[in-house]
Each structure stands twice: as structure tokens, then as C-alpha cells.
Design a protein around this motif. Structure first.
Motif, PDB file in Angstrom:
ATOM      1  N   VAL A  34      19.632 -45.372  50.045  1.00 25.85           N
ATOM      2  CA  VAL A  34      19.499 -46.168  48.821  1.00 25.85           C
ATOM      3  C   VAL A  34      18.386 -45.615  47.933  1.00 25.85           C
ATOM      4  O   VAL A  34      18.558 -45.425  46.724  1.00 25.85           O
ATOM      5  CB  VAL A  34      19.224 -47.649  49.173  1.00 25.85           C
ATOM      6  N   SER A  35      17.236 -45.321  48.527  1.00 27.53           N
ATOM      7  CA  SER A  35      16.094 -44.797  47.765  1.00 27.53           C
ATOM      8  C   SER A  35      16.407 -43.443  47.147  1.00 27.53           C
ATOM      9  O   SER A  35      16.043 -43.176  45.992  1.00 27.53           O
ATOM     10  CB  SER A  35      14.867 -44.682  48.669  1.00 27.53           C
ATOM     11  N   ALA A  36      17.086 -42.581  47.900  1.00 26.63           N
ATOM     12  CA  ALA A  36      17.418 -41.247  47.391  1.00 26.63           C
ATOM     13  C   ALA A  36      18.361 -41.333  46.191  1.00 26.63           C
ATOM     14  O   ALA A  36      18.214 -40.577  45.218  1.00 26.63           O
ATOM     15  CB  ALA A  36      18.054 -40.410  48.504  1.00 26.63           C
ATOM     16  N   ILE A  37      19.306 -42.246  46.240  1.00 21.11           N
ATOM     17  CA  ILE A  37      20.259 -42.411  45.127  1.00 21.11           C
ATOM     18  C   ILE A  37      19.543 -42.896  43.877  1.00 21.11           C
ATOM     19  O   ILE A  37      19.759 -42.378  42.770  1.00 21.11           O
ATOM     20  CB  ILE A  37      21.387 -43.383  45.523  1.00 21.11           C
ATOM     21  N   TYR A  38      18.677 -43.883  44.039  1.00 21.92           N
ATOM     22  CA  TYR A  38      17.926 -44.390  42.883  1.00 21.92           C
ATOM     23  C   TYR A  38      17.057 -43.294  42.266  1.00 21.92           C
ATOM     24  O   TYR A  38      17.032 -43.103  41.044  1.00 21.92           O
ATOM     25  CB  TYR A  38      17.035 -45.561  43.299  1.00 21.92           C
ATOM     26  N   MET A  39      16.327 -42.564  43.117  1.00 20.93           N
ATOM     27  CA  MET A  39      15.426 -41.538  42.598  1.00 20.93           C
ATOM     28  C   MET A  39      16.192 -40.399  41.937  1.00 20.93           C
ATOM     29  O   MET A  39      15.763 -39.859  40.913  1.00 20.93           O
ATOM     30  CB  MET A  39      14.531 -41.012  43.723  1.00 20.93           C
ATOM     31  N   THR A  40      17.341 -40.035  42.482  1.00 18.49           N
ATOM     32  CA  THR A  40      18.154 -38.985  41.870  1.00 18.49           C
ATOM     33  C   THR A  40      18.621 -39.396  40.483  1.00 18.49           C
ATOM     34  O   THR A  40      18.577 -38.601  39.531  1.00 18.49           O
ATOM     35  CB  THR A  40      19.377 -38.670  42.752  1.00 18.49           C
ATOM     36  N   ASN A  41      19.056 -40.638  40.330  1.00 16.96           N
ATOM     37  CA  ASN A  41      19.481 -41.129  39.024  1.00 16.96           C
ATOM     38  C   ASN A  41      18.328 -41.139  38.024  1.00 16.96           C
ATOM     39  O   ASN A  41      18.509 -40.785  36.852  1.00 16.96           O
ATOM     40  CB  ASN A  41      20.069 -42.535  39.152  1.00 16.96           C
ATOM     41  N   LEU A  42      17.149 -41.517  38.473  1.00 20.57           N
ATOM     42  CA  LEU A  42      15.986 -41.527  37.586  1.00 20.57           C
ATOM     43  C   LEU A  42      15.587 -40.115  37.171  1.00 20.57           C
ATOM     44  O   LEU A  42      15.237 -39.873  36.015  1.00 20.57           O
ATOM     45  CB  LEU A  42      14.806 -42.218  38.280  1.00 20.57           C
ATOM     46  N   ILE A  43      15.633 -39.177  38.104  1.00 23.52           N
ATOM     47  CA  ILE A  43      15.303 -37.786  37.776  1.00 23.52           C
ATOM     48  C   ILE A  43      16.289 -37.228  36.762  1.00 23.52           C
ATOM     49  O   ILE A  43      15.898 -36.579  35.785  1.00 23.52           O
ATOM     50  CB  ILE A  43      15.286 -36.923  39.056  1.00 23.52           C
ATOM     51  N   ILE A  44      17.586 -37.481  36.964  1.00 27.39           N
ATOM     52  CA  ILE A  44      18.605 -37.019  36.010  1.00 27.39           C
ATOM     53  C   ILE A  44      18.357 -37.625  34.635  1.00 27.39           C
ATOM     54  O   ILE A  44      18.422 -36.945  33.607  1.00 27.39           O
ATOM     55  CB  ILE A  44      20.015 -37.373  36.517  1.00 27.39           C
ATOM     56  N   SER A  45      18.053 -38.919  34.618  1.00 27.00           N
ATOM     57  CA  SER A  45      17.777 -39.609  33.357  1.00 27.00           C
ATOM     58  C   SER A  45      16.586 -38.983  32.634  1.00 27.00           C
ATOM     59  O   SER A  45      16.627 -38.726  31.423  1.00 27.00           O
ATOM     60  CB  SER A  45      17.518 -41.093  33.633  1.00 27.00           C
TER      61      SER A  45
END
Length: 319
Positions: free
Chosen positions: A67-78
Motif C-alpha cells: 500500500v505504501s509503495a503504491i501511494y509513494m509511486t503515485n506521488l513521485i509520478i505526480s
């Protein structure tokens, strides 16, 4: 009538707003323009390096999509997508006429504002997710999952993209990142933007306060106290980053909206426009601070995982 004056009058008509001072809608002081260039270049350079480093660490150290990895990946892409638009935004404010076409301008504007609010909403989701995991661990086991996290992030992207493509629709290809369509400064649009930020800020404050309270209350061993102290610092730094970066910008929107509608003396219009642009630069710095936060969280996760592996191996050896 001179060509620059005709252009200014046409821009004012396109903007669809009352100009209390008669100044050009894109008028900024030279010092603010220089500030934009300096801060944007520093933000771009540091932001790209740190976000790429954070993404690399994420891919290297997280063996599966948590869950944490998915959230952080989306934030980095953003954040990376917002950083891509920064040099074009800086260039647009240094030139009198946008030479790269209406379609590319629409794309860049949407990219810039989409990713700002995507970051705000996903950061809020992370705070809520952390609150549920720490405060209600039994409930977390039933409602937290990588699949649900992906769905939540996709919904955020779709909603924000849909809204921003509609709002930041240009009526002229002459300018970019200013002279937006009149829908940008409608009372309903401004009220919606302010409501989104206010609600997310209150959620962040509530969740962070409850998490910190719980962490400080728990932990009887020295090692637990030390780990909890680090977690408190992470939560607190995330909250402060959110508030420091985004609060001034939303205050600036309200003040400039009041000036555009002549609710304050006309002499304040240009200073408030300058203030709003400075606040936007501060909001962009969030990309750099976020990357530092990701990197710290990933390293802490990696250290705790290695400790768990060592403890497990020692138990196996003893048995």
C-alpha cells in the motif's frame, strides 16, 4: 491606439474579469520574475534528482507492491510531471507572446495544476491510511489492500484531470499560464478549490494529531520509544510540509480573487498578483520536500526490514 495597449485590452476581455487598476492581467514586478526563475530552476534540478533517487530506492528496496509503495509511486509520478511543466511556466512569464501553440499550452497548464491537487489528495489519503493502520489495526486488515489503493489513486487522477481540463481551457493561444478562461475565477470554482484544500488540511491535522498521540502513548521498551520517536518526526514533518507549501497559495488565491472583484482597493491588485506567484513558487517546493520525505521513509522501512530479517535468522539458528 498602440499595439501593446490593444493587446492588453483584448487580454482583459478574454479574462472576463474587472480590472480595478487598468493594469495588464499578467503584470508582474521584475523582482518577482527573477524570483520565479531562480526558485523554479533550483526546484527543477533538486526535484528531479531527488524524485528519481526516491523512485530508484523504492523499486530496489520494496520487493512487492505494498500500500505504501503504491501511494509513494503515485506521488513521485505526480511531482515529476509537475516539474516537467516548470521550465515552460517560467518561460511563459518571461515572454509577451506564447510561441508553442494553444494545444501544448492547454496540456502544460493542466499538467501543472492537475499534479498540484493530485499531490494534495494523495497525501491526504496516505495520512488517512496511516491513521487507520495505527489507530484501528483490526479494521485496517479488512479495508487496506494494494488493489483498493490502486483504485483509490486512479479515481483521484481521473477526477482531478477531468476538472482541470475543463477549468484551464484557453480561449487564446497568445499567452500561457495566465489569462485563463473566465471559468477559473468564477466564485463557484474558487469556492470549490478552497473547500478541497480546507477539508484535506483538516483531515491531515486530525489524522496526524491522533497518530502522534497514539505513538507517544505506546512503547514501553527503549527500542520502541526510539522507533516511535522517528515515526512521530516523519508524521509531523509531512504535516508541516503540506501546510507550509499549500496554505499561502490558497490564501493568495482568496486575496487576489477579492482584488479582481474590487473588494479591496485597486492599488492592491498588482501586489497581490505578485504575492500569488511567489506562493505558487513555494507550493512547487513541495516536490523537493516530498522527495526528501519519501527517501527518509524508504530508508527507515529498509532498516526495520533488515532488523526483522536478522532477528528471524537468529531465532532459526537457535532452534
Amino acid at each position: 491606439m498602440s499595439a501593446p495597449k490593444q493587446r492588453a485590452e483584448m487580454n482583459q476581455t478574454l479574462l472576463g474579469a474587472t480590472n480595478c487598476t487598468g493594469s495588464s492581467p499578467n503584470e508582474l514586478s521584475n523582482s518577482v520574475k527573477r524570483f520565479q526563475v531562480i526558485v523554479s530552476l533550483i526546484t527543477l534540478a533538486l526535484g528531479l534528482v531527488l524524485n528519481v533517487a526516491a523512485l530508484w530506492s523504492l523499486c530496489l528496496k520494496f520487493k512487492k507492491w505494498t500500500v505504501s509503495a503504491i501511494y509513494m509511486t503515485n506521488l513521485i509520478i505526480s511531482d515529476v510531471l509537475l516539474l516537467f511543466s516548470l521550465p515552460f511556466k517560467t518561460y511563459a512569464y518571461q515572454t509577451e507572446e506564447w510561441p508553442l501553440g494553444l494545444g501544448f499550452c492547454k496540456f502544460l497548464e493542466s499538467l501543472y495544476y492537475v499534479n498540484m491537487y493530485t499531490s494534495i489528495l494523495i497525501t491526504t489519503l496516505i495520512s488517512v491510511d496511516r491513521y487507520i493502520a495505527i489507530k484501528h489495526p483490526f479494521l485496517a486488515g479488512t479495508i487496506r489492500s494494494p488493489k483498493k489503493t490502486v483504485i483509490g489513486c486512479v479515481v483521484v487522477w481521473i477526477i482531478i484531470w477531468s476538472c482541470c481540463i475543463y477549468i484551464y481551457s484557453k480561449e487564446s493561444s497568445q499567452n500561457c499560464f495566465y489569462n485563463h478562461s473566465s471559468s477559473v475565477w468564477k466564485p463557484t470554482t474558487v469556492a470549490t478549490v478552497q473547500s478541497i484544500f480546507l477539508i484535506t488540511a483538516l483531515i491531515m491535522i486530525f489524522c496526524s494529531a491522533r497518530i502522534i498521540q497514539t505513538l507517544q502513548r505506546n512503547g514501553t521498551l527503549n527500542t520502541e520509544k526510539k522507533d516511535n520517536s522517528k515515526s512521530v518526526k516523519i508524521v509531523l514533518s509531512n504535516l508541516l510540509t503540506f501546510l507550509v507549501c499549500f496554505t499561502p497559495y490558497h490564501v493568495g488565491i482568496l486575496l487576489y480573487f477579492a482584488a479582481r472583484n474590487c473588494w479591496v482597493p485597486g492599488s492592491y491588485t498588482v501586489p497581490l498578483r505578485n504575492f500569488l506567484q511567489i506562493c505558487l513558487c513555494l507550493a512547487n517546493v513541495n516536490c523537493v520536500l516530498d522527495a526528501l520525505y519519501y527517501y527518509f521513509v524508504i530508508n527507515e522501512f529498509w532498516k526495520s526490514s533488515r532488523k526483522s530479517l536478522r532477528a528471524t535468522s537468529q531465532i532459526v539458528k537457535l532452534n
